[in-house]
Design an enzyme around this catalytic site. Structure first.
Site, PDB file in Angstrom:
ATOM      1  N   ALA A 302       0.824  -1.208   0.000  1.00 60.41           N
ATOM      2  CA  ALA A 302       0.000   0.000   0.000  1.00 60.41           C
ATOM      3  C   ALA A 302       0.861   1.261   0.000  1.00 60.41           C
ATOM      4  O   ALA A 302       0.710   2.132  -0.868  1.00 60.41           O
ATOM      5  CB  ALA A 302      -0.933  -0.022   1.213  1.00 60.41           C
ATOM      6  N   ASP A 328      10.060  -6.522  -3.694  1.00 53.72           N
ATOM      7  CA  ASP A 328       8.981  -7.102  -2.894  1.00 53.72           C
ATOM      8  C   ASP A 328       8.809  -8.538  -3.364  1.00 53.72           C
ATOM      9  O   ASP A 328       8.640  -8.782  -4.554  1.00 53.72           O
ATOM     10  CB  ASP A 328       7.675  -6.319  -3.072  1.00 53.72           C
ATOM     11  CG  ASP A 328       6.651  -6.640  -1.985  1.00 53.72           C
ATOM     12  OD1 ASP A 328       6.436  -7.843  -1.723  1.00 53.72           O
ATOM     13  OD2 ASP A 328       6.083  -5.709  -1.405  1.00 53.72           O
ATOM     14  N   ARG A 339      -6.534  -1.002  -1.584  1.00 52.03           N
ATOM     15  CA  ARG A 339      -5.651   0.071  -1.096  1.00 52.03           C
ATOM     16  C   ARG A 339      -4.342   0.171  -1.862  1.00 52.03           C
ATOM     17  O   ARG A 339      -3.636   1.163  -1.733  1.00 52.03           O
ATOM     18  CB  ARG A 339      -5.365  -0.129   0.394  1.00 52.03           C
ATOM     19  CG  ARG A 339      -4.657  -1.440   0.695  1.00 52.03           C
ATOM     20  CD  ARG A 339      -4.672  -1.776   2.170  1.00 52.03           C
ATOM     21  NE  ARG A 339      -3.962  -3.013   2.463  1.00 52.03           N
ATOM     22  CZ  ARG A 339      -4.481  -4.214   2.315  1.00 52.03           C
ATOM     23  NH1 ARG A 339      -5.726  -4.343   1.874  1.00 52.03           N
ATOM     24  NH2 ARG A 339      -3.792  -5.300   2.598  1.00 52.03           N
ATOM     25  N   LYS A 352       4.247  -8.017  -7.064  1.00 51.63           N
ATOM     26  CA  LYS A 352       3.921  -6.625  -6.741  1.00 51.63           C
ATOM     27  C   LYS A 352       4.969  -5.662  -7.288  1.00 51.63           C
ATOM     28  O   LYS A 352       4.638  -4.616  -7.854  1.00 51.63           O
ATOM     29  CB  LYS A 352       3.806  -6.450  -5.227  1.00 51.63           C
ATOM     30  CG  LYS A 352       2.588  -7.102  -4.603  1.00 51.63           C
ATOM     31  CD  LYS A 352       2.519  -6.809  -3.114  1.00 51.63           C
ATOM     32  CE  LYS A 352       1.244  -7.374  -2.505  1.00 51.63           C
ATOM     33  NZ  LYS A 352       1.140  -7.071  -1.060  1.00 51.63           N
ATOM     34  N   ASP A 400       5.957  -4.117   6.443  1.00 51.41           N
ATOM     35  CA  ASP A 400       4.884  -4.389   7.395  1.00 51.41           C
ATOM     36  C   ASP A 400       5.363  -5.176   8.611  1.00 51.41           C
ATOM     37  O   ASP A 400       4.568  -5.742   9.330  1.00 51.41           O
ATOM     38  CB  ASP A 400       3.743  -5.151   6.708  1.00 51.41           C
ATOM     39  CG  ASP A 400       4.192  -6.491   6.132  1.00 51.41           C
ATOM     40  OD1 ASP A 400       5.385  -6.835   6.263  1.00 51.41           O
ATOM     41  OD2 ASP A 400       3.347  -7.193   5.544  1.00 51.41           O
ATOM     42  N   ASN A 401       6.696  -5.247   8.824  1.00 49.78           N
ATOM     43  CA  ASN A 401       7.165  -5.950  10.017  1.00 49.78           C
ATOM     44  C   ASN A 401       8.440  -5.293  10.539  1.00 49.78           C
ATOM     45  O   ASN A 401       9.245  -4.736   9.787  1.00 49.78           O
ATOM     46  CB  ASN A 401       7.394  -7.439   9.740  1.00 49.78           C
ATOM     47  CG  ASN A 401       8.567  -7.680   8.795  1.00 49.78           C
ATOM     48  OD1 ASN A 401       9.699  -7.820   9.237  1.00 49.78           O
ATOM     49  ND2 ASN A 401       8.293  -7.706   7.485  1.00 49.78           N
ATOM     50  N   CYS A 456      -0.010 -22.690  30.011  1.00 57.20           N
ATOM     51  CA  CYS A 456      -1.084 -23.368  30.749  1.00 57.20           C
ATOM     52  C   CYS A 456      -2.430 -22.683  30.518  1.00 57.20           C
ATOM     53  O   CYS A 456      -3.475 -23.334  30.536  1.00 57.20           O
ATOM     54  CB  CYS A 456      -0.767 -23.436  32.240  1.00 57.20           C
ATOM     55  SG  CYS A 456      -0.765 -21.832  33.065  1.00 57.20           S
TER      56      CYS A 456
END
Length: 902
Positions: A302, A328, A339, A352, A400-401, A456
């Site tokens: 985007a 990319d 978007r 992309k 994005d990370n 747990c």
């Protein structure tokens, strides 16, 4: 008069204006766009008014006095709060407590000990002034930069003066025209009833108005993108009533990027070309400089699409020396089209980066773009290495990370390159500008890590839908991926002994893995789709019936702890087993979770074994009718940990298998299974592992139904497929409006980095930004300078930062020459030297080895110790050393050494 909303915007060079008038009484259904605050009940005291305390380990309640809340699944209070549709007003009394206004529960016989609390968003009404009224009296205006506290009033005056100039002369001031600029200043002084232009900063303010005048006829892509994002969101607010609109005027500017004085006429002479607007603002020389820049864009999603569009319109990389590199590794998906606007329906499935590059070249054929489909990381340094970064002027991330951002940031620090960083989260966006030696780098400050959920809690004591979704995802991976991979590992082994040998590194899970292989390839191996349906039905019984019954056998509902408190209290919700009912539909998500689970699980099982699946419900119902479900008998002696600490104790004591009386000897377990060659029958029989994909509905049907069944066990509100997909897939909401805003803001900073002002800029000229279009809120601030570390070299103080390196360009000298250089040049004794994790030299190392290495070239020392060859195109070694001052014997903290060996 027609009860309509009015949104107005005007872009002039690097200055922009927005105005909104939504009428005298506009109703906003959701003022901030935040998810409703949620918390869990610890106690609700039966008093007048009722007093609520939330579980502190779940966080603060996040409410304000006047908010409204609803309650769900409340345990206690004689059922007084059992209506989930009724809301109650809140009066906050603490971070974890509040009262319910006007609610008298004093007659209830018992307090509430569990339950869910959800905030109810209340509509608010906002009132706006008309454009005509606001022109004369704009009132308090929305700020964009608190360092420019009086800038909105000045720009409001400037825009009014421009309108007056247009009325009087039927034209706006010409580009770079000093006379036109002075005429604008004169008109502003006539309109200046508030005496904005008076005072000590009169000259500076008039200078801003002159620069506004010089670009009055120009529309620049970055400012249009930023304003476009803002006004598009305002239009959506007008249509939907969602989020708070801008009240009156909003001004945005990047005045710091402009030349401080009028440019010569030859510099701003317009030729009718596509870059005339930028030439009018910055001049021909600056435009040529911009066109010859080499940029690396990491990411073509985007933000990447918006950035590439802006660059094409700006002419970045369009000169004879300019070039854009974009990478990319992802392919285009249908969901991207909402978007990532450079992509169209026919592009789905394509890369992309290549598609975006082609679209940008369609906008500007002069743009030189090279597209890559490689991830930027340590494994691609042969492609994106020294030679590659040496050609670049700057790097822009559209990632994005955080991990990828940190890696790119480290490369920019190493090569001393500016970094343009941005990101979005729904209506929120941020930008960060990184300039070598001037600002801190991206990795200098980091957000705290996400709080992990105790194991747990996931296994036995969930209390939120996020817990059950994670559990369902883990079950998907274990059942349909890992188990299939273990089976394939067995089938590909030459013998049982060979397979056992391959499990040496997983001793703790060895028995469980072998048991799953024996079940999957032995008695549990399906032959027909009906076998898969039977397996799914028995899995339902095991997971949502038998396991819960065993848990309640170990911890009965009335169990108390050693301190006398109820075991099933607080965040531990007492579960109940489910009885299979294919017609059941849950009240929250309205999903047929029982039947959905069987349909999804049986089809995934069939897929793993290469059996044709089916969604024919009549066929599945017939198969279910033939399934015999064995009666559950609880097992005594099974140990279930009540906490992670207890689980660790059990594991250390050898009880991690739960005390089952099966023979856990690996050879004995495999004895019932034919050899790998017998199972495959000389053919290439293999299972088909399934990787979870949030975008595949059959995968999400399993995860959502499995999660909801687990939630029903523990009386946790269920979620539909859409919400489950967002949580399980960790989907980051992205909208085109915020993307346009942050890309525009970043490109305004790009003008500064590129030196379009013609002067060297200080720290205060650059701006980081944070925006939330829902509130609305935009603020820009000065970047943080890099942290300094003090070192004493030869008695002199050296304050170095992350950007500094000790750079050595002495060829591939020996280790002895390297050590001697520091002694001679810096009066330092090198006591330790490392390359990454490889320790090349230390004072405590084997003397014989040290003696041998001292004679070796540095590159050979690195190869010898790291056991790795250096890539042929690698030019530098980054070395870290520990050294002591020979005069004082004190350790000196130093930056890394950038050693060029080729």
């Amino acid at each position: 008069k027609v009860n309509s909303c009015f949104v107005y915007s005007l872009s002039m060079g690097v200055f922009g204006q927005v105005f909104c008038d939504f009428g005298p009484s506009f109703v906003v259904s959701d003022k901030d766009g935040e998810s409703p605050a949620q918390s869990q009940v610890e106690t609700i005291l039966p008093e007048n008014p009722a007093v609520v305390k939330v579980l502190e380990d779940q966080g603060r309640h996040g409410l304000e006095t006047g908010d409204h809340v609803t309650f769900g699944r409340v345990k206690g209070l004689d059922g007084a709060l059992n209506d989930p549709a009724k809301s109650y007003e809140v009066k906050v009394t603490g971070l974890y407590t509040f009262e319910l206004v006007g609610l008298d529960l004093s007659k209830c016989t018992e307090p509430a000990t569990q339950g869910y609390i959800t905030q109810v968003k209340q509509p608010v009404t906002v009132s706006h002034k008309t454009y005509q009224d606001s022109l004369e009296d704009p009132g308090e205006m929305m700020m964009s930069d608190f360092a420019k506290f009086d800038r909105p009033q000045l720009l409001h005056l400037g825009y009014r003066a421009l309108a007056a100039h247009l009325d009087a002369k039927k034209a706006l001031p010409s580009a770079g025209c000093p006379k036109g600029a002075q005429a604008l200043v004169d008109m502003a002084q006539e309109l200046d009833k508030g005496k904005i232009l008076e005072g000590d900063e009169k000259e500076e303010k008039e200078g801003i108005l002159r620069r506004l005048s010089f670009g009055a006829l120009s529309q620049l892509s970055p400012m249009c993108a930023a304003l476009g994002g803002v006004v598009a969101q305002e239009a959506l607010k007008a249509c939907s009533g969602k989020f708070t609109p801008i009240s009156g005027f909003f001004f945005l500017d990047a005045d710091e990027s402009l030349p401080r004085s009028a440019l010569p006429p030859s510099e701003v002479e317009l030729t009718g070309g596509r870059y005339d607007s930028q030439i009018a603002v910055f001049g021909k020389t600056a435009q040529e400089k911009l066109a010859d820049l080499n940029y690396f864009l990491v990411g073509a999603g985007a933000i990447g699409c918006e950035m590439l569009k802006n660059w094409a319109l700006m002419g970045l990389g369009c000169g004879p020396k300019g070039k854009i590199h974009i990478t990319d590794m992802d392919r285009i998906e249908v969901s991207n089209l909402s978007r990532q606007f450079l992509f169209r329906d026919g592009d789905v499935g394509g890369f992309k980066s290549a598609t975006a590059a082609d679209a940008a070249k369609g906008m500007n054929p002069e743009m030189k773009v090279t597209a890559y489909q490689e991830r930027v990381g340590p494994d691609t340094e042969a492609l994106f290495g020294d030679d590659f970064y040496d050609t670049l002027d700057s790097v822009c991330t559209a990632l994005d990370n955080v991990e990828a951002r940190l890696y790119v940031d480290s490369r920019c620090v190493f090569y001393k390159l500016p970094l343009l960083e941005s990101g979005t989260l729904g209506t929120k966006g941020n930008t960060q500008i990184v300039v070598p030696h001037l600002t801190e780098n991206y990795g200098a400050t980091r957000d705290p890590p996400e709080k992990s959920v105790p194991v747990c809690t996931l296994k036995n004591f969930p209390n939120q839908i996020a817990h059950t979704l994670q559990w369902a995802k883990d079950h998907f991976e274990g059942t349909f991926k890992l188990e299939a991979e273990d089976c394939n590992a067995y089938l590909e082994s030459s013998s049982k002994e060979d397979y056992l040998d391959s499990l040496r590194d997983s001793e703790g899970q060895k028995s469980d893995r072998i048991k799953s292989v024996v079940r999957a390839l032995g008695s549990g191996r399906p032959q027909t789709f009906e076998d898969c349906v039977a397996w799914a039905r028995l899995e339902f019984e095991r997971m949502f019936g038998d396991q819960i019954k065993q848990l309640l056998h170990n911890f009965p509902e009335d169990q108390v702890t050693s301190s006398g408190t109820k075991f099933w209290s607080g965040s531990k919700r007492c579960p109940k087993p489910l009885a299979f009912n294919p017609d059941h539909k849950c009240e929250d998500a309205e999903m047929r979770n029982h039947l959905d689970f069987v349909i999804a699980a049986s089809n995934l099982r069939a897929s793993v074994y290469g059996i044709e699946g089916s969604t024919d419900e009549e066929r599945i119902q017939r198969a279910l009718a033939d399934v015999i479900v064995p009666e559950f008998v609880p097992i005594d002696g099974v140990k279930i940990a009540a906490s992670d600490a207890e689980a660790k104790e059990n594991e250390e004591a050898g009880n991690s298998s739960g005390g089952r009386d099966e023979d856990d000897n690996p050879e004995s377990l495999l004895s019932s299974l034919p050899s790998p060659s017998e199972l495959s029958g000389g053919m290439s029989f293999r299972l088909n592992p399934v990787d979870f994909d949030k975008d595949l509905d059959d995968h999400m049907l399993f995860v959502a139904s499995c999660s909801n069944l687990r939630a029903l066990n523990y009386s946790i509100p269920t979620e539909d497929m859409h919400r489950s997909r967002a949580v399980a897939g960790r989907i980051i909401p992205a909208i085109a409006t915020t993307t346009a805003l942050v890309s525009g803001l970043i490109c305004l900073e790009l003008y500064k980095v590129a030196g379009m002002s013609g002067t060297e800029l200080g720290l205060d000229a650059y701006k980081n930004a944070f925006a939330n279009l829902a509130v609305p809120f935009v603020t820009m601030s000065e970047p943080t300078p890099p942290a300094k570390t003090k070192a004493m070299l030869k008695g002199k103080e050296w304050n170095w930062t992350e950007w500094d390196k000790i750079e050595l360009n002495m060829g591939d000298i020996t280790l002895r020459e390297f050590v001697d250089h520091f002694e001679k040049e810096y009066n330092l004794e090198v006591t330790m030297l490392s390359y990454g994790v490889a320790l090349l030299f230390s004072f405590f190392a084997n003397p014989q080895k040290v003696k041998e290495r001292m004679k070796m070239p540095m590159s050979e020392v690195v190869r010898s110790v790291s056991k790795k060859d250096l890539p042929p195109d690698q030019l530098f070694l980054i070395l870290d050393l520990v050294a002591a001052d020979l005069s004082t014997d004190e350790e000196v903290e130093l930056p890394s050494v950038k050693f060029r060996f080729r």
